[in-house]
Design an enzyme around this catalytic site. Sequence first.
Site, short mmCIF file in Angstrom:
data_model
loop_
_atom_site.label_atom_id
_atom_site.label_comp_id
_atom_site.label_asym_id
_atom_site.label_seq_id
_atom_site.Cartn_x
_atom_site.Cartn_y
_atom_site.Cartn_z
N CYS A 135 -16.56 -0.60 10.24
CA CYS A 135 -15.16 -0.78 9.83
C CYS A 135 -14.62 -2.15 10.23
O CYS A 135 -13.48 -2.48 9.91
CB CYS A 135 -14.29 0.33 10.43
SG CYS A 135 -14.86 1.95 9.91
N HIS A 161 -8.32 -2.52 4.35
CA HIS A 161 -8.06 -2.98 5.70
C HIS A 161 -9.37 -3.28 6.41
O HIS A 161 -10.46 -3.03 5.90
CB HIS A 161 -7.24 -1.94 6.50
CG HIS A 161 -8.02 -0.73 6.92
ND1 HIS A 161 -7.72 -0.01 8.06
CD2 HIS A 161 -9.10 -0.11 6.38
CE1 HIS A 161 -8.56 0.99 8.19
NE2 HIS A 161 -9.40 0.96 7.19
N GLU A 173 -7.03 9.88 5.70
CA GLU A 173 -7.61 8.56 5.40
C GLU A 173 -8.79 8.73 4.45
O GLU A 173 -8.99 7.94 3.52
CB GLU A 173 -8.08 7.89 6.69
CG GLU A 173 -8.63 6.49 6.46
CD GLU A 173 -9.38 5.96 7.66
OE1 GLU A 173 -9.11 4.83 8.07
OE2 GLU A 173 -10.26 6.67 8.18
N HIS A 224 -9.36 2.44 1.08
CA HIS A 224 -9.15 3.89 1.15
C HIS A 224 -8.13 4.32 0.12
O HIS A 224 -7.22 3.56 -0.23
CB HIS A 224 -8.59 4.31 2.52
CG HIS A 224 -9.53 4.09 3.66
ND1 HIS A 224 -10.66 4.85 3.85
CD2 HIS A 224 -9.50 3.20 4.67
CE1 HIS A 224 -11.29 4.44 4.94
NE2 HIS A 224 -10.61 3.42 5.46
N ASP A 280 1.22 0.33 -0.98
CA ASP A 280 0.31 0.64 -2.09
C ASP A 280 -0.27 -0.62 -2.72
O ASP A 280 0.45 -1.57 -3.03
CB ASP A 280 1.06 1.47 -3.15
CG ASP A 280 0.12 2.00 -4.21
OD1 ASP A 280 -1.02 2.38 -3.86
OD2 ASP A 280 0.52 2.06 -5.39
N HIS A 281 -1.61 -0.60 -2.91
CA HIS A 281 -2.35 -1.73 -3.48
C HIS A 281 -2.20 -2.99 -2.63
O HIS A 281 -2.14 -4.11 -3.16
CB HIS A 281 -1.94 -1.98 -4.94
CG HIS A 281 -2.55 -0.98 -5.88
ND1 HIS A 281 -2.12 0.32 -5.93
CD2 HIS A 281 -3.58 -1.07 -6.74
CE1 HIS A 281 -2.85 0.99 -6.81
NE2 HIS A 281 -3.75 0.17 -7.31
N HIS A 328 -12.57 -2.98 3.76
CA HIS A 328 -12.98 -1.85 2.93
C HIS A 328 -11.72 -1.11 2.51
O HIS A 328 -10.65 -1.31 3.11
CB HIS A 328 -13.95 -0.93 3.68
CG HIS A 328 -13.36 -0.34 4.91
ND1 HIS A 328 -13.35 -0.98 6.13
CD2 HIS A 328 -12.69 0.83 5.12
CE1 HIS A 328 -12.75 -0.23 7.02
NE2 HIS A 328 -12.32 0.88 6.44
N1 LIG Z 1 -9.63 6.88 15.65
C1 LIG Z 1 -9.95 6.29 14.47
N2 LIG Z 1 -11.24 6.05 14.18
C2 LIG Z 1 -11.56 5.47 13.01
C3 LIG Z 1 -10.55 5.13 12.09
C4 LIG Z 1 -9.21 5.38 12.42
O1 LIG Z 1 -8.28 5.10 11.65
N3 LIG Z 1 -8.94 5.97 13.60
N4 LIG Z 1 -10.90 4.55 10.91
C5 LIG Z 1 -12.15 4.28 10.60
C6 LIG Z 1 -12.47 3.54 9.33
O2 LIG Z 1 -11.29 3.03 8.77
C7 LIG Z 1 -13.39 4.13 8.34
O3 LIG Z 1 -13.03 3.68 7.06
C8 LIG Z 1 -13.61 5.59 8.32
O4 LIG Z 1 -14.63 5.76 7.35
P1 LIG Z 1 -15.90 6.67 7.48
O5 LIG Z 1 -16.31 6.85 8.89
O6 LIG Z 1 -16.88 6.15 6.54
O7 LIG Z 1 -15.23 7.97 6.91
P2 LIG Z 1 -15.80 9.42 6.83
O8 LIG Z 1 -15.98 9.95 8.20
O9 LIG Z 1 -14.91 10.20 5.95
O10 LIG Z 1 -17.16 9.17 6.10
P3 LIG Z 1 -18.61 9.77 6.25
O11 LIG Z 1 -19.45 8.58 6.52
O12 LIG Z 1 -18.87 10.39 4.92
O13 LIG Z 1 -18.64 10.77 7.35
C9 LIG Z 1 -13.25 4.62 11.51
N5 LIG Z 1 -12.84 5.23 12.71
ZN LIG Z 2 -10.95 2.30 7.00
#
Ligand SMILES: Nc1nc2c(c(=O)[nH]1)N=C([C@H](O)[C@H](O)COP(=O)(O)OP(=O)(O)OP(=O)(O)O)CN2
Ligand SMILES: [Zn+2]
Length: 142
Positions: free
Chosen positions: A46, A27, A131, A54, A86-87, A52
């Site tokens: 993002c 997404h 996620e 998940h 999925d996918h 990217h």
């Molecule tokens: N309120 C939300 N904020 C964010 C969402 C969401 O769904 N709701 N999603 C994202 C992104 O999709 C993103 O892929 C999240 O990835 P990331 O920040 O890399 O994930 P982690 O925190 O697990 O990774 P680290 O970088 O290892 O901390 C962003 N925000």
């Molecule tokens: Zn994401």
Amino acid sequence: MAGSSAQSSTAERIGYINRIESFSACHRLHSIHLSDEENKEVYGKCNNPNGHGHNYKVEIDAKTGMVMNLTDLKKCIEEVIMIPLDHKNLDKDVPYFTTVVSTTENVAVYIWDNMVKVLPPGLLHEIKIHETDKNVVVYRGE
Ligand SMILES: Nc1nc2c(c(=O)[nH]1)N=C([C@H](O)[C@H](O)COP(=O)(O)OP(=O)(O)OP(=O)(O)O)CN2
Ligand SMILES: [Zn+2]
């Protein structure tokens, strides 16, 4: 009377069943209501134009008193989560996300709204989506 107190009988008590399912999807966080610059500012990495991916893990919680069989729940999950998501590219393959940003909160609402349509009335309790290992969203239909 000893042992009975105010407790309900076994037949009246409600337990919860939980089934965990995983799906992979890509997404991009991008709102059609914002400019490209605003999207970049709000969603950062993002908002990458090529998206990217998940490996989402979804936990579906339903109330039960054996009103719902886990085998039936599995069929509902297949219909509501696995076949449409999925996918897939959430933004391009799922019509709901052409106008709604595919945040995990909104994916949880999408799953809730479609799951209540196929489950017996009043049984769905909670949708929890991991996620990533660190980002977890819970939705209870409020
Ligand atoms: N309120 C939300 N904020 C964010 C969402 C969401 O769904 N709701 N999603 C994202 C992104 O999709 C993103 O892929 C999240 O990835 P990331 O920040 O890399 O994930 P982690 O925190 O697990 O990774 P680290 O970088 O290892 O901390 C962003 N925000
Ligand atoms: Zn994401």
